[in-house]
Design an enzyme around this catalytic site. Structure first.
Site, PDB file in Angstrom:
ATOM      1  N   ALA A  74       0.740  -0.304   2.995  1.00 54.85           N
ATOM      2  CA  ALA A  74      -0.474   0.307   3.547  1.00 54.85           C
ATOM      3  C   ALA A  74      -1.720  -0.403   3.051  1.00 54.85           C
ATOM      4  O   ALA A  74      -2.645  -0.680   3.824  1.00 54.85           O
ATOM      5  CB  ALA A  74      -0.525   1.791   3.172  1.00 54.85           C
ATOM      6  N   LYS A  75      -1.758  -0.702   1.762  1.00 61.53           N
ATOM      7  CA  LYS A  75      -2.948  -1.340   1.208  1.00 61.53           C
ATOM      8  C   LYS A  75      -3.070  -2.793   1.663  1.00 61.53           C
ATOM      9  O   LYS A  75      -4.184  -3.297   1.860  1.00 61.53           O
ATOM     10  CB  LYS A  75      -2.936  -1.237  -0.317  1.00 61.53           C
ATOM     11  CG  LYS A  75      -3.123   0.189  -0.827  1.00 61.53           C
ATOM     12  CD  LYS A  75      -4.406   0.831  -0.304  1.00 61.53           C
ATOM     13  CE  LYS A  75      -4.708   2.154  -0.990  1.00 61.53           C
ATOM     14  NZ  LYS A  75      -5.941   2.788  -0.460  1.00 61.53           N
TER      15      LYS A  75
ATOM     16  N   TYR B 266       3.145   2.210  -0.194  1.00 61.17           N
ATOM     17  CA  TYR B 266       1.764   2.090  -0.670  1.00 61.17           C
ATOM     18  C   TYR B 266       1.299   0.641  -0.624  1.00 61.17           C
ATOM     19  O   TYR B 266       0.186   0.351  -0.161  1.00 61.17           O
ATOM     20  CB  TYR B 266       1.662   2.646  -2.088  1.00 61.17           C
ATOM     21  CG  TYR B 266       0.251   2.743  -2.613  1.00 61.17           C
ATOM     22  CD1 TYR B 266      -0.622   3.698  -2.110  1.00 61.17           C
ATOM     23  CD2 TYR B 266      -0.204   1.887  -3.614  1.00 61.17           C
ATOM     24  CE1 TYR B 266      -1.926   3.796  -2.603  1.00 61.17           C
ATOM     25  CE2 TYR B 266      -1.504   1.983  -4.100  1.00 61.17           C
ATOM     26  CZ  TYR B 266      -2.353   2.935  -3.586  1.00 61.17           C
ATOM     27  OH  TYR B 266      -3.632   3.032  -4.066  1.00 61.17           O
TER      28      TYR B 266
ATOM     29  N   VAL C  40      -7.467  12.770   7.341  1.00 57.78           N
ATOM     30  CA  VAL C  40      -7.977  11.517   7.908  1.00 57.78           C
ATOM     31  C   VAL C  40      -6.977  10.853   8.839  1.00 57.78           C
ATOM     32  O   VAL C  40      -7.354  10.025   9.676  1.00 57.78           O
ATOM     33  CB  VAL C  40      -8.391  10.527   6.803  1.00 57.78           C
ATOM     34  CG1 VAL C  40      -9.560  11.066   5.992  1.00 57.78           C
ATOM     35  CG2 VAL C  40      -7.217  10.158   5.905  1.00 57.78           C
TER      36      VAL C  40
ATOM     37  N   GLY D  43     -13.751  11.565  -0.841  1.00 59.37           N
ATOM     38  CA  GLY D  43     -14.896  11.552  -1.751  1.00 59.37           C
ATOM     39  C   GLY D  43     -14.961  12.711  -2.735  1.00 59.37           C
ATOM     40  O   GLY D  43     -15.886  12.775  -3.537  1.00 59.37           O
TER      41      GLY D  43
END
Length: 244
Positions: A153-154, A150, A59, A12
């Site tokens: 993962a998405k 990528y 994370v 964020g």
């Protein structure tokens, strides 16, 4: 007495995540920023004002995330926006490709999984919401070679979202994903050459790049009463790029 809602936003402090955090504050949420860069977190919190807290955490690391979210008892909204892209292609040396693969999967997919596992028990029931930030790359494989990790993962984010929606529905909690297209001036895209940006815009029916505010608008709708019957879906925010 009016009780402000609490939103946790991973990633964020910059880019799309910062735009979402800014919109949530305007919508009178209290916001917790989670990310790896302490300096960036502190700077973002200063810009966003007194309704913001921050927690420094990777994370993809369970212990970090347990410390980051462990002291919150009741959460209304979890936004998983943390992630980054690092190239993985078939022409790379395997050692480098594997290292980049692991880092990208950890940040984008495992991080969303850990956040969901840790925050789900704290979500308001009914009425809580999880929103995962995916990418058009999950469906296209990326606009250039190098997107193996990528894109995977998405795409995994989509499957995770569907499974979360199924498990959380009995508690009246929704789970959805947003798949942005080209969003200008973020950490991902800010250094892209002008000719590449012009090519993408030319392929986009709406004729402009997206902004973090475009993604934030979809977040606010999904988190509102108006979006409360929407769960287990992926919403594209791409100006029509997929049909361009």
């Amino acid at each position: 007495m009016f009780e402000r809602q609490l939103a946790i936003v991973t990633g964020g402090a910059s880019g799309i995540g910062f735009g979402i955090s800014e919109a949530l504050i305007k919508a009178e949420y209290d916001v917790v920023l989670v990310g790896r860069n302490e300096e960036r977190l502190a700077s973002a919190a200063k810009k966003l004002g007194s309704a913001v807290q921050w927690r420094c955490a990777d994370v993809g690391r369970r212990a970090d995330m347990e410390r980051a979210v462990g002291d919150f008892e009741r959460v209304s909204l979890l936004i998983n926006a943390a992630g980054f892209i690092s190239p993985v292609s078939l022409v790379m040396p395997l050692d480098e490709a594997e290292s980049n693969w692991d880092a990208v999967i950890d940040a984008n997919l495992k991080g969303s999984f850990l956040s969901a596992m840790l925050v789900a028990p704290k979500l308001k029931s009914p009425g809580g919401t999880i929103i995962n930030i995916s990418s058009i790359g999950a469906q296209t494989g990326g606009s250039r070679p190098g997107g193996l990790a990528y894109a995977a993962a998405k795409a995994g984010i989509h499957g995770l979202t569907y499974a979360l929606a199924r498990e959380l529905a009995p508690r009246g909690i929704t789970a959805n994903a947003i798949a942005p297209g080209f969003i200008a001036a973020t950490g991902f895209t800010g250094a892209w050459p002008e000719d590449r940006v012009a090519e993408i815009v030319a392929q986009t029916p709406l004729g402009r790049p997206g902004t973090p505010a475009d993604v934030a608008g979809a977040v606010l709708w999904l988190a509102s009463e108006a979006g409360s019957f929407v769960t287990g879906t992926v919403i594209p925010v791409n100006g029509g790029w997929r049909i361009g």
